[in-house]
Design a protein around this motif. Sequence first.
Motif, mmCIF file in Angstrom:
data_model
loop_
_atom_site.group_PDB
_atom_site.id
_atom_site.type_symbol
_atom_site.label_atom_id
_atom_site.label_comp_id
_atom_site.label_asym_id
_atom_site.label_seq_id
_atom_site.Cartn_x
_atom_site.Cartn_y
_atom_site.Cartn_z
ATOM 1 N N PHE A 32 -74.859 12.078 1.739
ATOM 2 C CA PHE A 32 -75.473 12.463 3.002
ATOM 3 C C PHE A 32 -74.365 12.549 4.040
ATOM 4 C CE2 PHE A 32 -78.622 10.419 0.429
ATOM 5 C CZ PHE A 32 -79.781 11.149 0.630
ATOM 6 N N ASP A 33 -74.120 13.750 4.544
ATOM 7 C CA ASP A 33 -73.095 14.014 5.548
ATOM 8 C C ASP A 33 -73.822 14.241 6.871
ATOM 9 O OD1 ASP A 33 -71.078 14.976 7.173
ATOM 10 O OD2 ASP A 33 -70.488 16.607 5.836
ATOM 11 N N LEU A 34 -73.897 13.194 7.677
ATOM 12 C CA LEU A 34 -74.693 13.234 8.904
ATOM 13 C C LEU A 34 -73.781 13.339 10.115
ATOM 14 C CD1 LEU A 34 -77.296 10.482 7.967
ATOM 15 C CD2 LEU A 34 -77.348 12.936 7.473
ATOM 16 N N SER A 35 -74.103 14.282 10.989
ATOM 17 C CA SER A 35 -73.274 14.547 12.159
ATOM 18 C C SER A 35 -73.915 13.989 13.425
ATOM 19 C CB SER A 35 -73.065 16.061 12.307
ATOM 20 O OG SER A 35 -74.317 16.696 12.503
ATOM 21 N N GLY A 36 -73.160 14.019 14.507
ATOM 22 C CA GLY A 36 -73.675 13.595 15.804
ATOM 23 C C GLY A 36 -73.560 12.095 16.013
ATOM 24 N N ASP A 37 -74.193 11.638 17.080
ATOM 25 C CA ASP A 37 -74.173 10.208 17.391
ATOM 26 C C ASP A 37 -74.726 9.423 16.209
ATOM 27 O OD1 ASP A 37 -73.167 10.759 19.888
ATOM 28 O OD2 ASP A 37 -75.101 10.595 20.907
ATOM 29 N N ASN A 38 -74.044 8.383 15.837
ATOM 30 C CA ASN A 38 -74.431 7.491 14.735
ATOM 31 C C ASN A 38 -74.371 8.165 13.375
ATOM 32 O OD1 ASN A 38 -74.991 5.338 16.553
ATOM 33 N ND2 ASN A 38 -76.896 6.374 17.065
ATOM 34 N N GLY A 39 -73.718 9.305 13.286
ATOM 35 C CA GLY A 39 -73.570 9.991 12.015
ATOM 36 C C GLY A 39 -72.552 9.296 11.131
ATOM 37 N N GLY A 40 -72.302 9.886 9.997
ATOM 38 C CA GLY A 40 -71.343 9.332 9.043
ATOM 39 C C GLY A 40 -71.727 9.757 7.642
ATOM 40 N N PHE A 41 -71.071 9.148 6.670
ATOM 41 C CA PHE A 41 -71.330 9.450 5.270
ATOM 42 C C PHE A 41 -72.052 8.282 4.619
ATOM 43 C CE2 PHE A 41 -67.675 12.109 6.268
ATOM 44 C CZ PHE A 41 -68.056 13.325 5.719
ATOM 45 N N TYR A 42 -73.107 8.598 3.893
ATOM 46 C CA TYR A 42 -73.890 7.627 3.137
ATOM 47 C C TYR A 42 -74.112 8.233 1.765
ATOM 48 C CZ TYR A 42 -75.001 5.949 7.832
ATOM 49 O OH TYR A 42 -74.907 5.491 9.120
ATOM 50 N N TRP A 43 -74.339 7.409 0.771
ATOM 51 C CA TRP A 43 -74.609 7.933 -0.562
ATOM 52 C C TRP A 43 -75.678 7.105 -1.258
ATOM 53 C CZ3 TRP A 43 -73.774 4.223 -4.176
ATOM 54 C CH2 TRP A 43 -72.831 3.237 -3.898
ATOM 55 N N ILE A 44 -76.345 7.783 -2.185
ATOM 56 C CA ILE A 44 -77.279 7.136 -3.107
ATOM 57 C C ILE A 44 -76.906 7.599 -4.505
ATOM 58 C CG2 ILE A 44 -79.666 6.988 -3.928
ATOM 59 C CD1 ILE A 44 -80.605 7.226 -1.066
ATOM 60 N N LYS A 45 -76.740 6.629 -5.403
ATOM 61 C CA LYS A 45 -76.426 6.938 -6.791
ATOM 62 C C LYS A 45 -77.622 6.572 -7.655
ATOM 63 C CE LYS A 45 -73.166 6.142 -10.497
ATOM 64 N NZ LYS A 45 -71.940 5.463 -10.930
ATOM 65 N N ILE A 46 -78.030 7.511 -8.491
ATOM 66 C CA ILE A 46 -79.117 7.303 -9.452
ATOM 67 C C ILE A 46 -78.479 7.301 -10.837
ATOM 68 C CG2 ILE A 46 -81.261 8.219 -10.402
ATOM 69 C CD1 ILE A 46 -81.545 9.780 -7.697
ATOM 70 N N ALA A 47 -78.642 6.197 -11.548
ATOM 71 C CA ALA A 47 -78.080 6.103 -12.898
ATOM 72 C C ALA A 47 -78.828 5.041 -13.685
ATOM 73 C CB ALA A 47 -76.592 5.759 -12.834
ATOM 74 N N ASP A 48 -79.127 5.358 -14.920
ATOM 75 C CA ASP A 48 -79.745 4.395 -15.835
ATOM 76 C C ASP A 48 -81.021 3.775 -15.271
ATOM 77 O OD1 ASP A 48 -77.593 4.828 -17.639
ATOM 78 O OD2 ASP A 48 -76.363 3.419 -16.497
ATOM 79 N N GLY A 49 -81.836 4.592 -14.613
ATOM 80 C CA GLY A 49 -83.120 4.124 -14.106
ATOM 81 C C GLY A 49 -83.046 3.251 -12.877
ATOM 82 N N ALA A 50 -81.923 3.269 -12.175
ATOM 83 C CA ALA A 50 -81.776 2.465 -10.961
ATOM 84 C C ALA A 50 -81.112 3.303 -9.874
ATOM 85 C CB ALA A 50 -80.940 1.221 -11.244
ATOM 86 N N ALA A 51 -81.306 2.888 -8.641
ATOM 87 C CA ALA A 51 -80.675 3.558 -7.504
ATOM 88 C C ALA A 51 -79.913 2.519 -6.690
ATOM 89 C CB ALA A 51 -81.713 4.250 -6.641
ATOM 90 N N THR A 52 -78.726 2.913 -6.238
ATOM 91 C CA THR A 52 -77.915 2.073 -5.360
ATOM 92 C C THR A 52 -77.453 2.931 -4.198
ATOM 93 O OG1 THR A 52 -75.939 2.578 -6.678
ATOM 94 C CG2 THR A 52 -77.104 0.528 -7.195
ATOM 95 N N THR A 53 -77.040 2.282 -3.122
ATOM 96 C CA THR A 53 -76.614 3.023 -1.939
ATOM 97 C C THR A 53 -75.387 2.380 -1.320
ATOM 98 O OG1 THR A 53 -77.348 3.982 0.167
ATOM 99 C CG2 THR A 53 -78.127 1.764 -0.335
ATOM 100 N N GLY A 54 -74.693 3.147 -0.494
ATOM 101 C CA GLY A 54 -73.525 2.627 0.185
ATOM 102 C C GLY A 54 -73.062 3.572 1.279
ATOM 103 N N LEU A 55 -72.010 3.157 1.945
ATOM 104 C CA LEU A 55 -71.417 3.924 3.039
ATOM 105 C C LEU A 55 -70.136 4.591 2.564
ATOM 106 C CD1 LEU A 55 -71.662 1.217 5.838
ATOM 107 C CD2 LEU A 55 -73.055 3.277 5.670
ATOM 108 N N GLY A 56 -69.805 5.714 3.165
ATOM 109 C CA GLY A 56 -68.551 6.385 2.889
ATOM 110 C C GLY A 56 -68.722 7.605 2.008
ATOM 111 N N GLU A 57 -67.616 8.307 1.848
ATOM 112 C CA GLU A 57 -67.634 9.512 1.031
ATOM 113 C C GLU A 57 -67.507 9.153 -0.443
ATOM 114 O OE1 GLU A 57 -65.731 13.177 2.492
ATOM 115 O OE2 GLU A 57 -64.771 11.848 3.954
ATOM 116 N N VAL A 58 -67.974 10.043 -1.289
ATOM 117 C CA VAL A 58 -67.806 9.917 -2.731
ATOM 118 C C VAL A 58 -67.194 11.215 -3.246
ATOM 119 C CG1 VAL A 58 -69.683 8.279 -3.080
ATOM 120 C CG2 VAL A 58 -70.177 10.705 -3.169
ATOM 121 N N SER A 59 -66.456 11.113 -4.328
ATOM 122 C CA SER A 59 -65.870 12.326 -4.890
ATOM 123 C C SER A 59 -66.878 12.985 -5.826
ATOM 124 C CB SER A 59 -64.572 11.995 -5.627
ATOM 125 O OG SER A 59 -64.817 11.108 -6.674
ATOM 126 N N ASP A 60 -66.909 14.268 -5.775
ATOM 127 C CA ASP A 60 -67.714 15.095 -6.674
ATOM 128 C C ASP A 60 -69.200 14.712 -6.723
ATOM 129 O OD1 ASP A 60 -67.889 17.288 -8.375
ATOM 130 O OD2 ASP A 60 -67.605 16.052 -10.162
#
Length: 109
Positions: A32-60
Amino acid sequence: MANAEDLQALFPAMVDRFLPEKAAGINATILFDLSGDNGGFYWIKIADGAATTGLGEVSDPTMTVTASADDWHAVATGQLNAMQAFMTGKLKILGDMGLAMKMQTIFGQ
């Protein structure tokens, strides 16, 4: 306008609503590449039937969602229809469009 705490809380809330039975066979990272006030990079990873999230950019990432922080907050909280946001250019998707179409189902909205 969404404040930083509200915005950061969206992603753990999405993980909490994650429905593994709807994501069978999906291994993907959504950036998630969010712009403007309070924007930033967030990610959600789906793998093996679970989801995790974090801050920052991810490759590919499998898919990148680009929007203003306020527009994404409105979509994630049900104040703005995701399809309408996409059709009007407020929400842009790069990558796996099939995954984009499944997001509401996968995250129980």
